[in-house]
Design a protein around this motif. Structure first.
Motif, short mmCIF file in Angstrom:
data_model
loop_
_atom_site.label_atom_id
_atom_site.label_comp_id
_atom_site.label_asym_id
_atom_site.label_seq_id
_atom_site.Cartn_x
_atom_site.Cartn_y
_atom_site.Cartn_z
N MET A 130 -127.05 -23.73 -32.83
CA MET A 130 -126.77 -25.13 -32.52
C MET A 130 -128.07 -25.94 -32.43
O MET A 130 -128.10 -27.11 -32.80
CB MET A 130 -126.01 -25.23 -31.20
N ILE A 137 -129.45 -27.82 -35.55
CA ILE A 137 -128.80 -29.03 -36.08
C ILE A 137 -129.64 -30.27 -35.78
O ILE A 137 -129.79 -31.15 -36.64
CB ILE A 137 -127.38 -29.17 -35.49
N ALA A 148 -123.84 -33.50 -38.69
CA ALA A 148 -123.44 -32.74 -37.50
C ALA A 148 -124.32 -33.04 -36.30
O ALA A 148 -124.04 -32.53 -35.21
CB ALA A 148 -123.49 -31.24 -37.80
N ASN A 177 -126.00 -34.90 -33.08
CA ASN A 177 -125.32 -35.56 -31.98
C ASN A 177 -125.32 -37.08 -32.13
O ASN A 177 -124.34 -37.75 -31.81
CB ASN A 177 -126.01 -35.18 -30.66
N CYS A 206 -114.21 -32.86 -31.42
CA CYS A 206 -115.49 -33.53 -31.65
C CYS A 206 -115.77 -34.55 -30.56
O CYS A 206 -116.94 -34.78 -30.19
CB CYS A 206 -115.50 -34.20 -33.02
N PHE A 230 -120.59 -27.82 -38.20
CA PHE A 230 -121.88 -27.50 -37.59
C PHE A 230 -122.76 -26.63 -38.49
O PHE A 230 -123.99 -26.74 -38.43
CB PHE A 230 -121.67 -26.78 -36.26
N TYR A 231 -122.16 -25.76 -39.30
CA TYR A 231 -122.96 -24.72 -39.93
C TYR A 231 -122.85 -24.64 -41.45
O TYR A 231 -123.47 -23.76 -42.04
CB TYR A 231 -122.57 -23.35 -39.34
N GLY A 267 -119.76 -23.82 -29.10
CA GLY A 267 -120.26 -23.98 -30.46
C GLY A 267 -121.20 -22.87 -30.86
O GLY A 267 -121.20 -22.41 -32.01
N ARG A 291 -127.05 -30.40 -24.63
CA ARG A 291 -126.56 -31.40 -25.56
C ARG A 291 -126.37 -32.75 -24.87
O ARG A 291 -125.61 -33.58 -25.31
CB ARG A 291 -125.24 -30.91 -26.17
#
Length: 654
Positions: free
Chosen positions: A53, A56, A109, A111, A230, A278-279, A616, A653
């Motif tokens: 995570m 990202i 993806a 934030n 989300c 996300f990936y 996540g 986050r």
């Protein structure tokens, strides 16, 4: 480990190879071609964009890496332009249209971008439940459920300078009025909702046609509900009335025959969309403009090696022929594989279905419907293996990690294992477990006390639910369940009792696994959970013995533990609870019903969480069953009593 190595080493390998080209003692006109294909093809060979995570939010550094590689390759192309004039423009086209996919996917993806996009969803959902009375809703036909599936242009990645221009083009979204200034959505033909999907009259989505089991409509429902998850990741929330409306939908689904299977299937696909966001690159690969570029670029990418191959054959340069054939084969394998994954991904299927719902021509065209139906029959393999990882304290407390692998020297490179931290073989997620979770949904979230009241055992056993932390409760009941497993004969159980035995033992060992290996997914601070687990392992080694003690001897030692001396320890409490269950519950079969109800309640109790990053994070290793339940209770608006005082904030986050 292989994926991590590829993800980490590919940029370094590309930069190193470009440096070798630049510093080579000889010049070759093939250098710019090899460099272009190295950056454009190898740099985009994988569909994955991030390994963790944390990666990202580093999308800007990824974009810088891509820009540096482009500049180095462009300089090389310009240097050799005199020798290969006809190919210069082609090489520049190949280079600049293939790079930067990963950076764009990471940006989507990130934030900051997710918050801007999810704000529109939050504004829409703040009033969606007000459009109809609850009496006008029908979960069977989805009447009144105007959840957004797709809005024209809602998946595009916009830079900061293009935001104003995009807002002018995004006609369905209207500026809101004071005092809230929430943007409003005009539900036009370009907007696809869950209600529209269910009301579509085309053969593809009819029960008698291409959607006999309802999986295509449920795919769109999953994509719509994925947007609500989300919202959790970006700090938004649904109004209480919206949660109640969604809870009525979940209740209707559970009331159907095998409804629990449908509910967990919808959630499974939701998390697949979340994993892709996300990936992977799927969300950006399906935009119309990049898709057209890819289709137009494919023959160009193949044509250049073919031209070189033709020249090598004329010159009878066998080394060049072999190298070019290998390059051409690699390009074809990579591009065709990526294209196949792209068109068969769940993101692509939702796009096709939404176009089918919106377009009268698509619905009338039998070939279009048949093609979509064939594509939707292919389901790509996802990381979630429908398994429950397991841990048994009585089997693993004596384990010590090898010092040659886990020590101070390797601590900077490997996650260190602790004493007693050894998994046992995972088990498949059974139908009985999902049934038990679905049955427990109606209860108020407590630490298993509702199940004790249901079985008239609250007065006797409630002490084991009112312990210091949730970790204490889990480990005490885990030890007691293992004690009953060895002390209560289960060879002559009925099928219903065997099902209860299956639920109790699997969930007991799964929650113990979460304590030992995934404490961030549980209530309370993870460091506190780890400390309590280490103390339990130390207690077990002192009170039960070392690795040479057999399982039968370990159970016998639990029986003779001095309750006065060890009554406050978790191992002592677990032994006491186990003895109470064995001696106080008359029927052996009833013991497993009590334990099955308790562990199902505990799974629901631990599921609510504000630590979205933790859920996540575990998607990369296949995901956890508790994440599926977290999605379920999040949709239903089910929370724990805040007076429990065991919540911990998301540390990464915010």
């Amino acid at each position: 480990m292989g994926t991590l190595a590829t993800y980490t080493l590919t940029p370094a390998v590309i930069a190193y190879t470009l440096g070798l080209f630049q510093s080579a003692p000889f010049c070759s006109p093939l250098f710019p071609i090899w460099a272009t294909y190295l950056v454009a093809v190898l740099g985009n060979v994988d569909s994955y964009t991030a390994h963790r995570m944390e990666d990202i939010e580093r999308w800007k550094s990824c974009r810088v890496d891509s820009a540096v590689n482009c500049i180095m390759t462009s300089w090389m192309i310009a240097t050799y332009a005199i020798l290969w004039n006809p190919l210069v423009c082609i090489l520049f086209v190949i280079l600049f249209l293939n790079v930067n996919e990963r950076a764009r996917a990471l940006m989507l993806a990130s934030n900051s971008v997710m918050q801007k996009k999810c704000r529109l969803i939050a504004d829409y959902m703040s009033t969606e439940h007000q459009w109809n009375n609850s009496s006008d809703e029908d979960p069977a036909t989805m009447r009144g459920y105007r959840y957004l599936v797709r809005v024209a242009g809602d998946a595009k990645v916009h830079s900061s300078w293009s935001q104003a221009k995009w807002r002018r083009k995004a006609a369905p979204w209207l500026d809101g009025d004071a005092p809230h200034y929430r943007q409003l959505l005009e539900v036009t033909d370009e907007v696809t909702t869950v209600e529209k999907v269910w009301n579509c009259k085309g053969r593809l989505l009819s029960v008698s046609g291409g959607d006999r089991n309802g999986r295509l409509k449920d795919l769109c429902l999953s994509f719509s509900l994925f947007k609500f998850i989300c919202l959790r990741f970006t700090g938004y929330s649904l109004p209480r009335e919206a949660h109640k409306k969604l809870w009525r939908l979940i209740q209707h689904m559970l009331s159907e025959e095998n409804g629990y299977e449908r509910v967990f299937r919808v959630i499974e696909v939701e998390l697949a969309f979340l994993f892709d966001l996300f990936y992977t690159k799927y969300p950006v690969n399906l935009h119309r403009r990049p898709s057209v570029y890819k289709l137009l670029l494919f023959p160009i990418v193949v044509a250049v090696p073919l031209i070189l191959l033709y020249g090598a054959i004329l010159n009878k340069d066998w080394f060049a022929i072999v190298a070019i054939v290998l390059l051409l084969t690699s390009i074809l394998v990579v591009k065709l594989t990526q294209f196949g994954i792209m068109i068969f991904s769940e993101w692509a299927k939702v796009t096709y279905i939404c176009k089918y719902v919106r377009s009268e021509w698509w619905r009338r065209n039998k070939c279009a419907g048949t093609l979509i139906e064939i594509i939707c029959r292919v389901w790509l393999v996802k990381p979630w293996g429908r398994q429950l990882r397991q841990y048994s304290l009585l089997k693993s407390y004596s384990y010590s990690p090898p010092k040659c692998i886990y020590n101070r020297l390797t601590a900077a490179y490997l996650d260190q294992k602790r004493d007693g931290q050894k998994q046992i073989a995972p088990t498949n997620l059974s139908t009985e477990v999902k049934k038990a979770i679905a049955r427990s949904l109606e209860k108020y979230l407590e630490k298993g006390q509702a199940s004790l009241r249901l079985n008239d055992l609250s007065d006797v056993l409630s002490w084991a639910c009112n312990l210091e932390t949730t970790t204490h409760v889990i480990m005490v009941w885990h030890i007691a369940t293992a004690f009953c497993e060895h002390e209560v004969p289960h060879a002559q159980l009925s099928q219903e009792q065997r099902d209860d035995f299956d639920v109790a033992t699997k969930l007991s060992q799964y929650l113990a696994y979460l304590v030992a290996f995934a404490p961030r997914l549980l209530p309370g601070h993870p460091c506190r959970t780890e400390h309590v687990f280490d103390c339990v392992v130390s207690e077990a080694r002192v009170l039960i013995g070392g690795s040479l003690v057999s399982m039968e001897e370990r159970i016998q030692k639990l029986k003779v533990i001095d309750n006065e001396q060890c009554k406050e320890t978790i191992v002592g409490r677990g032994a006491r609870l186990g003895m109470q269950l064995v001696n106080g519950v008359a029927s052996e079969g009833r013991i497993w019903k009590v334990l099955a109800n308790f562990w199902a309640d505990m799974m629901l109790y631990v599921a609510p969480s504000n630590d979205t990053v933790a859920h996540g994070k575990y998607l990369t290793t296949g995901g956890e069953f508790v994440t599926h339940i977290w999605v379920l209770v999040s949709h239903a608006g089910i929370t724990r009593d805040p007076r429990d005082g065991e919540e911990h904030d998301d540390p990464e986050r915010n």
